[in-house]
Design an enzyme around this catalytic site. Structure first.
Site, short mmCIF file in Angstrom:
data_model
loop_
_atom_site.label_atom_id
_atom_site.label_comp_id
_atom_site.label_asym_id
_atom_site.label_seq_id
_atom_site.Cartn_x
_atom_site.Cartn_y
_atom_site.Cartn_z
N SER A 176 0.79 -1.23 0.00
CA SER A 176 0.00 0.00 0.00
C SER A 176 0.82 1.28 0.00
CB SER A 176 -0.95 0.01 1.20
OG SER A 176 -2.04 -0.87 0.98
N GLU A 194 -5.93 -3.63 -5.98
CA GLU A 194 -6.17 -4.25 -4.68
C GLU A 194 -7.29 -5.28 -4.78
OE1 GLU A 194 -4.47 -3.86 -2.06
OE2 GLU A 194 -3.63 -1.83 -1.99
#
Length: 316
Positions: A91, A185
């Site tokens: 991330s 994601e």
């Protein structure tokens, strides 16, 4: 120009040229033109040897691989360990997403409301799961992605950028020829060793973060906007912030993935009145097995070693 300033230019790249400081954290201006110079140096041979030994000891202690690049931007002092090895970026890429968006989007783009459905939600979406009915603006999605690491927000930002390929192309435009974004994601978090998809290196991530936060890639107001999000990040207290010197202001973006991946990329600003300059740091970690644990403490400990090598202790 002093030799260390030349080294700063080489590490951070041509994008870091005569920026204005972020008023929110009182960071001084930095000038680093593009020149030919060695790509890695460390703050003195004794510090280099001590840091190398301590980084190796941390790898043994945590049974993990560790990559670090840190640079004190005014002096050009650099600390590096496995600076060009690839790690899953996880991330941390969300900071680069928002940097890219702030470079390319108009104010109207940023203020436009984006909507999605329950089917669009992916794992770990603490903000977007609360706004299925009303949506969020692109600017609010950026806040959710950086400050709360919201995965659905990140995927919606990918849509704004033309997907992972669009982000990769934007990073190439600012001189990052290493970071490779391929998946969204949560698939980008598989982190299988040897898979170059969705990976980068400590050097590349430090350089790109510096370009967006300290360089002239972004207009001053957009640069301040990104810095504000990073400084108000809610996920990083146990990582670089925990290892940074007392009194320093840290803006960071964390990341976690399989194979023990625990990362943090950050800019740390010294206290007002200090004779130190900002430090850009990337700390990336990984293990050998898919279910290896992640270690916040490894990132914090590596940060302490890094600042000690730069000659900055916990007292700042």
């Amino acid at each position: 120009m002093p030799t260390r300033s030349l080294l700063a230019a080489a590490v951070l790249g041509a994008a870091l040229v005569a920026p204005a400081a972020s008023p929110s954290v009182g960071a001084p201006s930095v000038a680093a033109p593009s020149v030919a110079a060695p790509s890695v140096a460390v703050a003195g041979v004794p510090s280099e040897r001590a840091a190398a030994a301590r980084f190796a000891a941390l790898e043994r202690q945590y049974d993990a691989r560790l990559g670090v690049v840190a640079l004190e931007v005014d002096t050009g002092r650099v600390v590096a360990h496995r600076p060009d090895e690839r790690f899953a970026f996880a991330s941390t890429v969300k900071a680069l997403q928002v940097g890219a968006l702030l470079r390319t989007a108009t104010e109207a783009d940023l203020d436009r409301t984006v909507r999605w459905t329950e089917d669009d939600l992916v794992t770990y979406s603490p903000v977007t799961e609360q706004h299925v009915a009303d949506g969020l603006t692109v600017r609010e999605l950026a806040d959710a992605a950086v400050r709360y690491s919201d995965n659905t927000a990140a995927n919606l930002l990918f849509d704004e950028l033309g997907g992972p390929a669009g982000l990769t192309a934007e990073l190439r435009r600012i001189g990052d020829t290493t970071t490779t974004s391929v998946r969204e994601e949560p698939d980008l978090n598989t982190a299988v060793p040897g898979d170059v998809r969705d990976t980068s290196t400590p050097r590349a991530l430090a350089r790109s973060l510096a370009s967006y936060t300290l360089g002239c890639v972004l207009a001053p107001d957009r640069r301040a906007e990104l810095v504000d999000l990073l400084v108000r990040n809610t996920t990083g207290d146990a990582l670089v912030r925990a290892g940074a010197p007392d009194g320093w202001t840290v803006g960071d973006k964390t990341g976690s993935a399989a194979y023990g991946t625990r990362n943090d990329i950050a800019v740390a600003w010294p206290p007002a009145g200090s004779n130190r300059s900002p430090v850009v740091i990337a700390v990336l970690t990984s293990g050998d097995e898919a279910d290896d644990p992640t270690h916040d403490a490894l990132v914090a400990d590596a940060t302490r070693v890094t600042f000690a090598a730069l000659g900055v202790g916990r007292a700042g």
